[in-house]
Design an enzyme around this catalytic site. Sequence first.
Site, mmCIF file in Angstrom:
data_model
loop_
_atom_site.group_PDB
_atom_site.id
_atom_site.type_symbol
_atom_site.label_atom_id
_atom_site.label_comp_id
_atom_site.label_asym_id
_atom_site.label_seq_id
_atom_site.Cartn_x
_atom_site.Cartn_y
_atom_site.Cartn_z
ATOM 1 N N ARG A 1 -2.069 22.567 -12.737
ATOM 2 C CA ARG A 1 -1.250 21.813 -13.081
ATOM 3 C C ARG A 1 -1.609 21.468 -14.852
ATOM 4 O O ARG A 1 -0.557 21.021 -15.421
ATOM 5 C CB ARG A 1 -1.231 20.439 -12.358
ATOM 6 C CG ARG A 1 -0.167 19.367 -12.656
ATOM 7 C CD ARG A 1 -0.088 18.228 -11.440
ATOM 8 N NE ARG A 1 1.151 17.662 -11.929
ATOM 9 C CZ ARG A 1 1.744 16.661 -11.379
ATOM 10 N NH1 ARG A 1 1.648 16.346 -9.917
ATOM 11 N NH2 ARG A 1 2.588 15.678 -11.721
ATOM 12 N N LYS B 1 8.142 23.463 -12.616
ATOM 13 C CA LYS B 1 7.322 22.323 -12.665
ATOM 14 C C LYS B 1 7.099 22.066 -11.001
ATOM 15 O O LYS B 1 5.774 21.856 -10.620
ATOM 16 C CB LYS B 1 7.905 21.021 -13.174
ATOM 17 C CG LYS B 1 7.072 19.584 -12.586
ATOM 18 C CD LYS B 1 6.951 18.723 -13.875
ATOM 19 C CE LYS B 1 5.973 17.591 -13.176
ATOM 20 N NZ LYS B 1 5.845 16.524 -14.146
ATOM 21 N N GLU C 1 -3.751 17.919 -10.143
ATOM 22 C CA GLU C 1 -4.243 18.361 -11.317
ATOM 23 C C GLU C 1 -5.655 18.783 -11.437
ATOM 24 O O GLU C 1 -6.332 18.338 -12.093
ATOM 25 C CB GLU C 1 -3.817 17.231 -12.519
ATOM 26 C CG GLU C 1 -3.887 17.985 -13.989
ATOM 27 C CD GLU C 1 -3.246 17.053 -15.197
ATOM 28 O OE1 GLU C 1 -2.398 16.429 -14.970
ATOM 29 O OE2 GLU C 1 -3.540 17.328 -16.144
ATOM 30 N N GLU D 1 9.869 19.265 -23.798
ATOM 31 C CA GLU D 1 9.344 19.759 -22.374
ATOM 32 C C GLU D 1 9.829 20.865 -21.569
ATOM 33 O O GLU D 1 9.398 21.493 -20.957
ATOM 34 C CB GLU D 1 9.415 18.466 -21.371
ATOM 35 C CG GLU D 1 9.018 16.888 -21.803
ATOM 36 C CD GLU D 1 7.098 17.132 -21.919
ATOM 37 O OE1 GLU D 1 6.558 18.116 -21.756
ATOM 38 O OE2 GLU D 1 6.884 16.240 -22.587
ATOM 39 N N LYS E 1 3.499 11.682 -10.397
ATOM 40 C CA LYS E 1 2.491 10.683 -11.560
ATOM 41 C C LYS E 1 3.218 9.625 -11.914
ATOM 42 O O LYS E 1 4.423 9.715 -12.261
ATOM 43 C CB LYS E 1 2.153 11.558 -12.729
ATOM 44 C CG LYS E 1 1.234 12.763 -12.618
ATOM 45 C CD LYS E 1 0.721 13.253 -13.969
ATOM 46 C CE LYS E 1 -0.285 14.249 -13.987
ATOM 47 N NZ LYS E 1 -0.361 14.607 -15.399
ATOM 48 N N ARG F 1 0.893 -1.177 0.092
ATOM 49 C CA ARG F 1 -0.090 0.002 0.052
ATOM 50 C C ARG F 1 0.827 1.115 -0.129
ATOM 51 O O ARG F 1 0.394 2.398 0.367
ATOM 52 C CB ARG F 1 -0.850 -0.076 1.270
ATOM 53 C CG ARG F 1 -2.026 -1.176 1.133
ATOM 54 C CD ARG F 1 -3.182 -0.864 2.006
ATOM 55 N NE ARG F 1 -4.099 -2.021 2.007
ATOM 56 C CZ ARG F 1 -3.913 -2.904 2.831
ATOM 57 N NH1 ARG F 1 -3.292 -3.100 3.571
ATOM 58 N NH2 ARG F 1 -4.781 -4.066 2.725
ATOM 59 N N HIS G 1 -0.142 14.589 -27.933
ATOM 60 C CA HIS G 1 -0.776 12.809 -27.883
ATOM 61 C C HIS G 1 -1.597 12.369 -28.835
ATOM 62 O O HIS G 1 -1.553 11.442 -29.290
ATOM 63 C CB HIS G 1 -1.645 13.128 -26.364
ATOM 64 C CG HIS G 1 -0.895 13.025 -25.078
ATOM 65 N ND1 HIS G 1 -1.508 13.541 -24.036
ATOM 66 C CD2 HIS G 1 0.299 12.320 -24.870
ATOM 67 C CE1 HIS G 1 -0.591 13.243 -23.220
ATOM 68 N NE2 HIS G 1 0.540 12.759 -23.574
HETATM 69 N N1 LIG Z 1 5.109 10.885 -14.936
HETATM 70 C C1 LIG Z 1 5.223 12.117 -15.459
HETATM 71 O O1 LIG Z 1 4.863 13.067 -15.062
HETATM 72 C C2 LIG Z 1 5.594 11.944 -16.901
HETATM 73 C C3 LIG Z 1 5.788 13.061 -17.459
HETATM 74 C C4 LIG Z 1 6.084 13.021 -18.766
HETATM 75 C C5 LIG Z 1 6.596 11.727 -19.374
HETATM 76 N N2 LIG Z 1 6.133 10.624 -18.665
HETATM 77 C C6 LIG Z 1 6.486 9.361 -19.194
HETATM 78 O O2 LIG Z 1 7.750 9.143 -19.331
HETATM 79 C C7 LIG Z 1 8.209 8.146 -20.370
HETATM 80 C C8 LIG Z 1 9.057 8.858 -21.403
HETATM 81 O O3 LIG Z 1 10.470 9.129 -20.878
HETATM 82 P P1 LIG Z 1 11.588 9.078 -21.581
HETATM 83 O O4 LIG Z 1 11.755 10.150 -22.846
HETATM 84 O O5 LIG Z 1 12.547 9.011 -20.489
HETATM 85 O O6 LIG Z 1 11.707 7.648 -22.224
HETATM 86 P P2 LIG Z 1 12.713 6.253 -21.854
HETATM 87 O O7 LIG Z 1 12.424 6.135 -20.186
HETATM 88 O O8 LIG Z 1 11.847 4.965 -22.926
HETATM 89 O O9 LIG Z 1 13.783 6.525 -22.301
HETATM 90 C C9 LIG Z 1 14.406 6.912 -23.664
HETATM 91 C C10 LIG Z 1 15.530 5.876 -24.064
HETATM 92 O O10 LIG Z 1 16.674 6.264 -23.448
HETATM 93 C C11 LIG Z 1 17.478 5.252 -23.064
HETATM 94 N N3 LIG Z 1 18.245 5.923 -21.819
HETATM 95 C C12 LIG Z 1 17.756 6.274 -20.685
HETATM 96 N N4 LIG Z 1 18.722 6.809 -20.180
HETATM 97 C C13 LIG Z 1 19.765 6.829 -20.839
HETATM 98 C C14 LIG Z 1 21.176 7.223 -20.763
HETATM 99 N N5 LIG Z 1 21.672 8.071 -19.973
HETATM 100 N N6 LIG Z 1 21.936 7.176 -21.900
HETATM 101 C C15 LIG Z 1 21.643 6.475 -23.086
HETATM 102 N N7 LIG Z 1 20.220 5.853 -22.888
HETATM 103 C C16 LIG Z 1 19.473 6.171 -22.207
HETATM 104 C C17 LIG Z 1 16.446 4.466 -22.461
HETATM 105 O O11 LIG Z 1 16.729 3.113 -22.555
HETATM 106 C C18 LIG Z 1 15.179 4.477 -23.706
HETATM 107 O O12 LIG Z 1 15.861 3.614 -24.891
HETATM 108 C C19 LIG Z 1 6.729 8.083 -21.018
HETATM 109 O O13 LIG Z 1 6.341 6.811 -20.974
HETATM 110 C C20 LIG Z 1 5.740 8.988 -20.669
HETATM 111 O O14 LIG Z 1 4.461 8.699 -20.465
HETATM 112 C C21 LIG Z 1 5.866 10.793 -17.519
#
Ligand SMILES: NC(=O)c1ccc[n+]([C@@H]2O[C@H](COP(=O)([O-])OP(=O)(O)OC[C@H]3O[C@@H](n4cnc5c(N)ncnc54)[C@H](O)[C@@H]3O)[C@@H](O)[C@H]2O)c1
Length: 367
Positions: free
Chosen positions: A238, A224, A234, A182, A140, A118, A249
């Site tokens: 937010r 942020k 949100e 972003e 999130k 939990r 999206h």
């Molecule tokens: N929780 C939130 O508030 C929030 C906000 C925005 C996005 N998201 C989520 O985040 C995700 C996207 O995140 P992302 O863009 O980081 O994608 P990701 O986590 O898929 O990473 C992108 C790629 O980079 C690689 N990678 C990671 N760190 C690395 C490094 N230091 N060197 C080389 N390669 C590396 C990963 O293995 C992957 O192939 C989506 O699922 C999205 O929904 C969440």
Amino acid sequence: MQIHVDLGPRSYPIYIGSGIASGFPSYYQDKYKGRKCAVVTNATVAALYQPYIDTLKNDLGCVVHTLPDGEKYKTVETWSGILDTLISSRLDRTSVVVALGGGVVGDMAGFAAACFMRGVDYVQIPTTLLSMVDSSVGGKTAVDHPLGKNLVGAFHQPSSVWVDTKFLDTLPRREFVAGYAEMFKCAFIGGREMFSFIMDNKEAVLRSEPAVLLDCIERCIRIKAGIVMQDEREGGVRALLNFGHTFGHALEQFYGFEGLLHGEAVLWGIVCAVELGKWGGGTLPREHWAEFDRILDGLPLPPLPSAPDFDRVYAAMFADKKAELGKLRFILPCAPGESAVKGGVEENAVREIFEKNVAWLLPRYYI
Ligand SMILES: NC(=O)c1ccc[n+]([C@@H]2O[C@H](COP(=O)([O-])OP(=O)(O)OC[C@H]3O[C@@H](n4cnc5c(N)ncnc54)[C@H](O)[C@@H]3O)[C@@H](O)[C@H]2O)c1
């Protein structure tokens, strides 16, 4: 440097700097003395940062759970595998989950921490630009469902965040560009000063000049964190963080979440949101257009995988979580650094902006 996210009992620090992750093990031993730990990472990050993971194993005695890499694995099944590890390794209510990776790892590890016993503490060590400026802060957590992104999740704030820009040394250029989306978004929602900062420094940011990039990352995190502190779940302000995301999206969904990264789609979404703000005497007074155009002209817009079909993209906008009670909401600019939620935007306006600005064959920039 340190930013404090003040959320009463859910408050936490964000540490930012180059090389700071090396200080995490001693912080852990101090703060979580004697508590069991699980590190969640993915195969790509594990291969690149094995020595760091070995240090965490040696110093913290943690178990390591390695996920396959990719958004397509951000599923209930993969998430359930994390829980299997936490349970079979006999972690308990006092244990700590450490997410080492990009947004996918952070969202899944965070959601596992939200549900295990939990809710247990978790720490974010983001390794992509996008996860540093966006997903690691704000609490999130989620996994995807076959019918849509992030449909199963929870709000669960981390207990600390370690933004170490040294991890960016290995990040592929395309992932950088996705992260810029972003960051640039913050120009339109983060106040006049942030707008001017991006206008004056966008080339240096795009070249990833270390000092400017670090400054920009810190500014984005502050923006942020400030918004999350006002509206943790949100219910209001937010929503501004979704600037560019209604179009973004929908584009992602149109391409079936393949061929276009989230941040790449948001870059196109940012252009559309600004142009929609100008449309028909809309939200953005003409006196500001030139400054907005200066920012748009610097955006590294990526090529699209194929020609987008407006009717299907428009339908996808209604399937998104940003549509409520069957009505589309856009976050549109009103002044440099300021945006507002706008409902009731007419389909013909959205169509015109989309068809004029989302060019399949002629991306303005790709670097
Ligand atoms: N929780 C939130 O508030 C929030 C906000 C925005 C996005 N998201 C989520 O985040 C995700 C996207 O995140 P992302 O863009 O980081 O994608 P990701 O986590 O898929 O990473 C992108 C790629 O980079 C690689 N990678 C990671 N760190 C690395 C490094 N230091 N060197 C080389 N390669 C590396 C990963 O293995 C992957 O192939 C989506 O699922 C999205 O929904 C969440």
